[in-house]
Write a protein that holds these residues in place. Structure first.
Motif, PDB file in Angstrom:
ATOM      1  N   ASP A  37     -48.340  14.889  60.522  1.00 32.75           N
ATOM      2  CA  ASP A  37     -48.990  15.544  61.659  1.00 32.75           C
ATOM      3  C   ASP A  37     -48.930  17.061  61.531  1.00 32.75           C
ATOM      4  N   LEU A  38     -47.749  17.577  61.137  1.00 29.34           N
ATOM      5  CA  LEU A  38     -47.605  19.021  60.936  1.00 29.34           C
ATOM      6  C   LEU A  38     -48.611  19.528  59.904  1.00 29.34           C
ATOM      7  N   LEU A  39     -48.669  18.834  58.776  1.00 29.75           N
ATOM      8  CA  LEU A  39     -49.561  19.271  57.704  1.00 29.75           C
ATOM      9  C   LEU A  39     -51.020  19.151  58.112  1.00 29.75           C
ATOM     10  N   GLN A  40     -51.366  18.055  58.762  1.00 29.41           N
ATOM     11  CA  GLN A  40     -52.761  17.871  59.177  1.00 29.41           C
ATOM     12  C   GLN A  40     -53.188  18.970  60.153  1.00 29.41           C
ATOM     13  N   ASN A  41     -52.327  19.292  61.113  1.00 30.55           N
ATOM     14  CA  ASN A  41     -52.654  20.364  62.060  1.00 30.55           C
ATOM     15  C   ASN A  41     -52.786  21.708  61.353  1.00 30.55           C
ATOM     16  N   ALA A  42     -51.906  21.956  60.381  1.00 27.93           N
ATOM     17  CA  ALA A  42     -51.980  23.208  59.629  1.00 27.93           C
ATOM     18  C   ALA A  42     -53.274  23.288  58.824  1.00 27.93           C
ATOM     19  N   LEU A  43     -53.668  22.182  58.212  1.00 32.14           N
ATOM     20  CA  LEU A  43     -54.907  22.185  57.424  1.00 32.14           C
ATOM     21  C   LEU A  43     -56.139  22.337  58.316  1.00 32.14           C
ATOM     22  N   ILE A  44     -56.080  21.773  59.510  1.00 31.73           N
ATOM     23  CA  ILE A  44     -57.198  21.945  60.453  1.00 31.73           C
ATOM     24  C   ILE A  44     -57.329  23.414  60.836  1.00 31.73           C
ATOM     25  N   LYS A  45     -56.206  24.060  61.126  1.00 35.52           N
ATOM     26  CA  LYS A  45     -56.244  25.489  61.458  1.00 35.52           C
ATOM     27  C   LYS A  45     -56.742  26.304  60.271  1.00 35.52           C
ATOM     28  N   MET A  46     -56.320  25.900  59.080  1.00 37.42           N
ATOM     29  CA  MET A  46     -56.731  26.602  57.868  1.00 37.42           C
ATOM     30  C   MET A  46     -58.229  26.464  57.623  1.00 37.42           C
ATOM     31  N   ALA A  47     -58.774  25.293  57.887  1.00 37.06           N
ATOM     32  CA  ALA A  47     -60.198  25.052  57.630  1.00 37.06           C
ATOM     33  C   ALA A  47     -61.075  26.009  58.425  1.00 37.06           C
ATOM     34  N   GLY A  48     -60.679  26.322  59.629  1.00 36.20           N
ATOM     35  CA  GLY A  48     -61.464  27.237  60.452  1.00 36.20           C
ATOM     36  C   GLY A  48     -61.435  28.666  59.960  1.00 36.20           C
ATOM     37  N   ARG A  49     -60.447  29.014  59.159  1.00 36.14           N
ATOM     38  CA  ARG A  49     -60.315  30.393  58.668  1.00 36.14           C
ATOM     39  C   ARG A  49     -60.447  30.479  57.146  1.00 36.14           C
ATOM     40  N   TRP A  50     -60.909  29.420  56.533  1.00 36.41           N
ATOM     41  CA  TRP A  50     -60.930  29.307  55.080  1.00 36.41           C
ATOM     42  C   TRP A  50     -61.579  30.507  54.398  1.00 36.41           C
ATOM     43  N   HIS A  51     -62.709  30.949  54.875  1.00 36.31           N
ATOM     44  CA  HIS A  51     -63.443  32.027  54.198  1.00 36.31           C
ATOM     45  C   HIS A  51     -62.790  33.396  54.387  1.00 36.31           C
ATOM     46  N   ARG A  52     -61.826  33.524  55.315  1.00 35.77           N
ATOM     47  CA  ARG A  52     -61.182  34.814  55.569  1.00 35.77           C
ATOM     48  C   ARG A  52     -59.782  34.930  54.958  1.00 35.77           C
ATOM     49  N   VAL A  53     -59.247  33.883  54.388  1.00 31.46           N
ATOM     50  CA  VAL A  53     -57.864  33.885  53.902  1.00 31.46           C
ATOM     51  C   VAL A  53     -57.835  34.109  52.399  1.00 31.46           C
ATOM     52  N   ASP A  54     -56.983  35.071  51.978  1.00 30.60           N
ATOM     53  CA  ASP A  54     -56.859  35.383  50.555  1.00 30.60           C
ATOM     54  C   ASP A  54     -55.921  34.424  49.827  1.00 30.60           C
ATOM     55  N   GLU A  55     -54.791  34.077  50.451  1.00 27.47           N
ATOM     56  CA  GLU A  55     -53.808  33.186  49.842  1.00 27.47           C
ATOM     57  C   GLU A  55     -53.646  31.954  50.724  1.00 27.47           C
ATOM     58  N   PRO A  56     -54.447  30.927  50.466  1.00 28.41           N
ATOM     59  CA  PRO A  56     -54.443  29.773  51.372  1.00 28.41           C
ATOM     60  C   PRO A  56     -53.115  29.021  51.441  1.00 28.41           C
ATOM     61  N   GLU A  57     -52.403  28.873  50.331  1.00 29.30           N
ATOM     62  CA  GLU A  57     -51.149  28.125  50.386  1.00 29.30           C
ATOM     63  C   GLU A  57     -50.113  28.853  51.227  1.00 29.30           C
ATOM     64  N   ALA A  58     -50.004  30.149  51.054  1.00 35.81           N
ATOM     65  CA  ALA A  58     -49.057  30.924  51.858  1.00 35.81           C
ATOM     66  C   ALA A  58     -49.425  30.851  53.334  1.00 35.81           C
ATOM     67  N   TYR A  59     -50.706  30.865  53.609  1.00 37.22           N
ATOM     68  CA  TYR A  59     -51.177  30.792  54.992  1.00 37.22           C
ATOM     69  C   TYR A  59     -50.834  29.440  55.611  1.00 37.22           C
ATOM     70  N   VAL A  60     -51.062  28.361  54.880  1.00 39.63           N
ATOM     71  CA  VAL A  60     -50.742  27.027  55.393  1.00 39.63           C
ATOM     72  C   VAL A  60     -49.234  26.887  55.589  1.00 39.63           C
ATOM     73  N   ARG A  61     -48.440  27.377  54.657  1.00 43.08           N
ATOM     74  CA  ARG A  61     -46.987  27.311  54.808  1.00 43.08           C
ATOM     75  C   ARG A  61     -46.537  28.083  56.049  1.00 43.08           C
ATOM     76  N   GLN A  62     -47.132  29.228  56.284  1.00 41.10           N
ATOM     77  CA  GLN A  62     -46.799  30.014  57.479  1.00 41.10           C
ATOM     78  C   GLN A  62     -47.129  29.222  58.746  1.00 41.10           C
ATOM     79  N   ILE A  63     -48.243  28.537  58.745  1.00 35.04           N
ATOM     80  CA  ILE A  63     -48.614  27.704  59.896  1.00 35.04           C
ATOM     81  C   ILE A  63     -47.591  26.580  60.075  1.00 35.04           C
ATOM     82  N   LEU A  64     -47.175  25.943  58.970  1.00 32.27           N
ATOM     83  CA  LEU A  64     -46.168  24.877  59.039  1.00 32.27           C
ATOM     84  C   LEU A  64     -44.873  25.395  59.675  1.00 32.27           C
ATOM     85  N   TYR A  65     -44.404  26.549  59.207  1.00 31.07           N
ATOM     86  CA  TYR A  65     -43.157  27.104  59.728  1.00 31.07           C
ATOM     87  C   TYR A  65     -43.287  27.373  61.226  1.00 31.07           C
ATOM     88  N   ARG A  66     -44.378  28.001  61.598  1.00 31.79           N
ATOM     89  CA  ARG A  66     -44.548  28.365  63.016  1.00 31.79           C
ATOM     90  C   ARG A  66     -44.703  27.135  63.901  1.00 31.79           C
TER      91      ARG A  66
END
Length: 185
Positions: A37-66
């Protein structure tokens, strides 16, 4: 999201989701369903910002932590972790001891508080420096150090068998003898 961005997002998910899921499992205390669930929610948030993020893995990990921080701040009731017993009589002793070590570690991590578990995962599994962990958690470096120290002490108390399983020495170091000694020239 256009077709090209959608393809690159799918490729990212295919290649990095297993590593991200491992982090999420550790953050959730071994509860795979919560981790998914954590990962799925993080990937959903990431999908909405995909074109604006330079480092997607770091961004997803940050979402997971938060998200994990938000979960333990809500103080949800903890669910009991149930695991199957490891199979008896494995031919490969190293594989069975490694599996046993993982089960014991997962169980011990699950018994820590979410904050303690999060600090240990960020420090030792993600190998982040104390300053980065402090920044992610929104606390001071001293808080990270003290939480790490207390978490490791609690982990040792909860699972003393970790030292035996990992081949570590469980004996206490010898006490220093402070009695005076005669020195001759």
């Amino acid at each position: 999201m256009d077709a090209e961005a959608q393809d690159s997002f799918r490729e990212f998910v295919e290649h990095r989701s297993s590593a991200l899921l491992k982090t999420a499992v550790l953050l959730s205390g071994g509860d795979r369903h919560t981790a998914e669930d954590l990962l799925q929610n993080a990937l959903i948030k990431m999908a909405g910002r995909w074109h604006r993020v330079d480092e997607p893995e770091a961004y997803v990990r940050q979402i997971l932590y938060r998200q994990q921080i938000s979960r333990w701040r809500l103080k949800w009731p903890r669910r009991e972790l149930s695991v199957a017993e490891p199979p008896e009589g494995r031919a490969d002793a190293d594989a069975s001891s490694a599996a046993e070590l993982r089960l014991v570690m997962r169980g011990a991590l699950a018994r820590l508080t979410a904050r303690q578990r999060t600090v240990l995962v960020l420090r030792y599994f993600e190998d982040l420096p104390e300053a980065e962990v402090a920044r992610i958690l929104g606390c001071s470096v001293g808080t990270v150090r003290s939480t790490t120290h207390r978490s490791l002490a609690r982990l040792r108390t909860l699972a003393p068998e970790l030292a035996a399983l990992s081949g570590g020495d469980t004996r206490q170091p010898p006490a220093h003898d402070c009695t005076p000694v005669e020195v001759r020239p």
